[in-house]
Design an enzyme around this catalytic site. Sequence first.
Site, short mmCIF file in Angstrom:
data_model
loop_
_atom_site.label_atom_id
_atom_site.label_comp_id
_atom_site.label_asym_id
_atom_site.label_seq_id
_atom_site.Cartn_x
_atom_site.Cartn_y
_atom_site.Cartn_z
N ILE A 26 0.84 -1.20 0.00
CA ILE A 26 0.00 0.00 0.00
C ILE A 26 0.88 1.26 0.00
O ILE A 26 0.61 2.22 -0.73
CB ILE A 26 -0.94 -0.02 1.23
CG1 ILE A 26 -1.98 -1.14 1.08
CG2 ILE A 26 -1.61 1.33 1.44
CD1 ILE A 26 -2.81 -1.41 2.33
N ARG A 46 12.49 -0.46 6.96
CA ARG A 46 13.69 -1.07 7.53
C ARG A 46 14.55 -1.68 6.45
O ARG A 46 15.77 -1.61 6.48
CB ARG A 46 13.30 -2.13 8.57
CG ARG A 46 12.61 -1.56 9.78
CD ARG A 46 11.89 -2.65 10.53
NE ARG A 46 11.00 -3.40 9.65
CZ ARG A 46 10.39 -4.53 9.95
NH1 ARG A 46 10.56 -5.07 11.14
NH2 ARG A 46 9.60 -5.13 9.08
N ASP A 73 11.44 2.99 16.60
CA ASP A 73 12.62 3.51 17.30
C ASP A 73 12.56 5.05 17.27
O ASP A 73 12.84 5.68 16.25
CB ASP A 73 13.87 2.96 16.59
CG ASP A 73 15.15 3.66 17.04
OD1 ASP A 73 15.11 4.40 18.05
OD2 ASP A 73 16.17 3.47 16.36
N ASN A 96 2.01 4.82 7.34
CA ASN A 96 1.50 3.59 6.74
C ASN A 96 2.23 2.34 7.24
O ASN A 96 1.68 1.24 7.18
CB ASN A 96 1.63 3.71 5.21
CG ASN A 96 1.50 2.38 4.51
OD1 ASN A 96 0.40 1.87 4.33
ND2 ASN A 96 2.63 1.79 4.11
N TYR A 161 -3.40 -6.24 17.29
CA TYR A 161 -3.46 -5.43 16.06
C TYR A 161 -4.70 -4.53 16.09
O TYR A 161 -4.63 -3.33 15.80
CB TYR A 161 -3.47 -6.38 14.86
CG TYR A 161 -3.52 -5.71 13.50
CD1 TYR A 161 -2.42 -5.00 13.00
CD2 TYR A 161 -4.65 -5.81 12.69
CE1 TYR A 161 -2.46 -4.41 11.74
CE2 TYR A 161 -4.71 -5.23 11.44
CZ TYR A 161 -3.61 -4.53 10.95
OH TYR A 161 -3.66 -3.95 9.70
N LYS A 165 -4.78 -0.48 16.04
CA LYS A 165 -5.41 0.25 14.93
C LYS A 165 -6.59 1.10 15.42
O LYS A 165 -6.85 2.18 14.89
CB LYS A 165 -5.84 -0.71 13.82
CG LYS A 165 -4.66 -1.36 13.07
CD LYS A 165 -3.79 -0.34 12.36
CE LYS A 165 -2.86 -0.97 11.33
NZ LYS A 165 -1.96 0.03 10.71
P1 NAP Z 1 3.34 -4.84 3.60
O1 NAP Z 1 3.19 -5.17 2.16
O2 NAP Z 1 3.79 -5.87 4.56
O3 NAP Z 1 4.25 -3.54 3.72
C1 NAP Z 1 4.55 -3.01 4.98
C2 NAP Z 1 5.52 -1.86 4.82
O4 NAP Z 1 5.83 -1.36 6.13
C3 NAP Z 1 6.85 -2.28 4.21
O5 NAP Z 1 7.39 -1.19 3.48
C4 NAP Z 1 7.71 -2.56 5.42
O6 NAP Z 1 9.09 -2.49 5.08
C5 NAP Z 1 7.25 -1.43 6.33
N1 NAP Z 1 7.50 -1.67 7.75
C6 NAP Z 1 7.06 -2.69 8.51
N2 NAP Z 1 7.49 -2.55 9.77
C7 NAP Z 1 8.22 -1.40 9.80
C8 NAP Z 1 8.92 -0.71 10.80
N3 NAP Z 1 8.98 -1.17 12.06
N4 NAP Z 1 9.56 0.44 10.48
C9 NAP Z 1 9.52 0.92 9.22
N5 NAP Z 1 8.85 0.32 8.23
C10 NAP Z 1 8.22 -0.84 8.52
O7 NAP Z 1 1.93 -4.33 4.20
P2 NAP Z 1 0.71 -3.54 3.55
O8 NAP Z 1 -0.39 -4.51 3.36
O9 NAP Z 1 1.15 -2.69 2.42
O10 NAP Z 1 0.31 -2.65 4.83
C11 NAP Z 1 0.47 -1.25 4.88
C12 NAP Z 1 -0.45 -0.73 5.98
O11 NAP Z 1 -1.80 -1.06 5.66
C13 NAP Z 1 -0.18 -1.33 7.36
O12 NAP Z 1 -0.28 -0.32 8.34
C14 NAP Z 1 -1.29 -2.33 7.53
O13 NAP Z 1 -1.61 -2.55 8.88
C15 NAP Z 1 -2.42 -1.66 6.78
N6 NAP Z 1 -3.46 -2.58 6.31
C16 NAP Z 1 -3.16 -3.59 5.46
C17 NAP Z 1 -4.17 -4.47 5.06
C18 NAP Z 1 -3.92 -5.63 4.12
O14 NAP Z 1 -4.81 -6.51 4.01
N7 NAP Z 1 -2.83 -5.68 3.40
C19 NAP Z 1 -5.48 -4.28 5.54
C20 NAP Z 1 -5.72 -3.23 6.41
C21 NAP Z 1 -4.72 -2.37 6.80
P3 NAP Z 1 10.21 -3.26 5.97
O15 NAP Z 1 9.63 -4.59 6.34
O16 NAP Z 1 11.39 -3.33 5.06
O17 NAP Z 1 10.46 -2.38 7.15
#
Ligand code: NAP
Length: 264
Positions: A26, A46, A73, A96, A161, A165
Site C-alpha cells: 500500500i 527497515r 525507534d 503507513n 493489532y 489500529k
Molecule cells: P506490507 O506489504 O507488509 O508492507 C509493509 C511496509 O511497512 C513495508 O514497506 C515494510 O518495510 C514497512 N514496515 C514494517 N514494519 C516497519 C517498521 N517497524 N519500520 C519501518 N517500516 C516498517 O503491508 P501492507 O499490506 O502494504 O500494509 C500497509 C499498511 O496497511 C499497514 O499499516 C497495515 O496494517 C495496513 N493494512 C493492510 C491491510 C492488508 O490486508 N494488506 C489491511 C488493512 C490495513 P520493511 O519490512 O522493510 O520495514
Amino acid sequence: MAQAFLQSALALRNKHAVVTGGSRGIGAAIARQFISYGASVTIFSRGVSSELRLGLSAEEQLRLSHLKVDVSDANGVTQAMDSAKKRAAIDILVNNAGRAASAPFLKTDDSLWRSMMDVNLEGTVHCTRAVLPGMLDSGWGRIVNVSSTAGLTGYAYVSAYCAAKHAVIGLTRALALEVATKGVTVNAVCPSYTETEMLRAAVENIVEKTGRTPDQARAKLAEKNPQGRLVQPEQVANAVLWLCLPGSEAITGQAISVSGGEVM
Ligand code: NAP
C-alpha cells in the site's frame, strides 16, 4: 478539460511527502500516486525493495528518496526526519508502516502485544511528533494514518493489532480537533483485506492452520468484502491522495473505510 487535468496532475508539485512503509504494498502505491501528482517523496522502511521503483521514469525516480529506519525507534525516527527535512520541509506525512500478527488473546504474550503497539501505534506517534511543528509553522499540512477496518470493528485472533489500529483512529480524531484551525488536517484510511505481502502472509497462515489451498484461503478472505474481491493497493492510495489534494481541506478527523462496504 485538458487544463483541469494538468492542474490536478501538478497539484502536489513543490510538496514533500514522507510515506512510512513505502517500500512495497500500500505504501509503495501511495508513493507512486504522490510522485505522479508532482510531489517529492521520502519513504521510510527497515529494508529495501525494488518494487517501488518499478515503472517510474528517470525524472520521477529523482523525486524519490529512501531512508532506512524502524519507525518504532523514536531516536531513529528523529534522525531520519531531520535528514528528510534537509531535502525539503515536510508537507505531508502518511503513517503507513505496519505489521499484523495473529494469535488467540490468551496466547498473545507481552512481546507480541508490545510489537503490535510499537510499529502500528508508537511509530505513528513518533513520526507525527517529528513533523507537526513544521506543519503548524507553515500553516499547511496533511497527515494520513493508514489504520484498518480492524480499527473500526473487531476481528477474532488479532486483538493486539485491533487495539493498536483502534488507538490510531482515536489519535487521529483527537489531533484533528487540536489542529483544526491551523491548516493541518488529520485523517485515517481503513482498508480491509488488500492484495499485498501482508495478505500473502495471512493466506499462508490460513493454509497452515486449516489445510485449505491458497486459492481457497484467498476466496475466504475476499468473501468478507461485500464486493466479493480483495481491495487493491492503488484503491487505498487513491483515498490517501484525495485527502491531500486541493479541495479536501474541510475533511478532517475522519476514518474512511476502503473495504467494498464491509464496514459502514
Ligand atoms: P506490507 O506489504 O507488509 O508492507 C509493509 C511496509 O511497512 C513495508 O514497506 C515494510 O518495510 C514497512 N514496515 C514494517 N514494519 C516497519 C517498521 N517497524 N519500520 C519501518 N517500516 C516498517 O503491508 P501492507 O499490506 O502494504 O500494509 C500497509 C499498511 O496497511 C499497514 O499499516 C497495515 O496494517 C495496513 N493494512 C493492510 C491491510 C492488508 O490486508 N494488506 C489491511 C488493512 C490495513 P520493511 O519490512 O522493510 O520495514
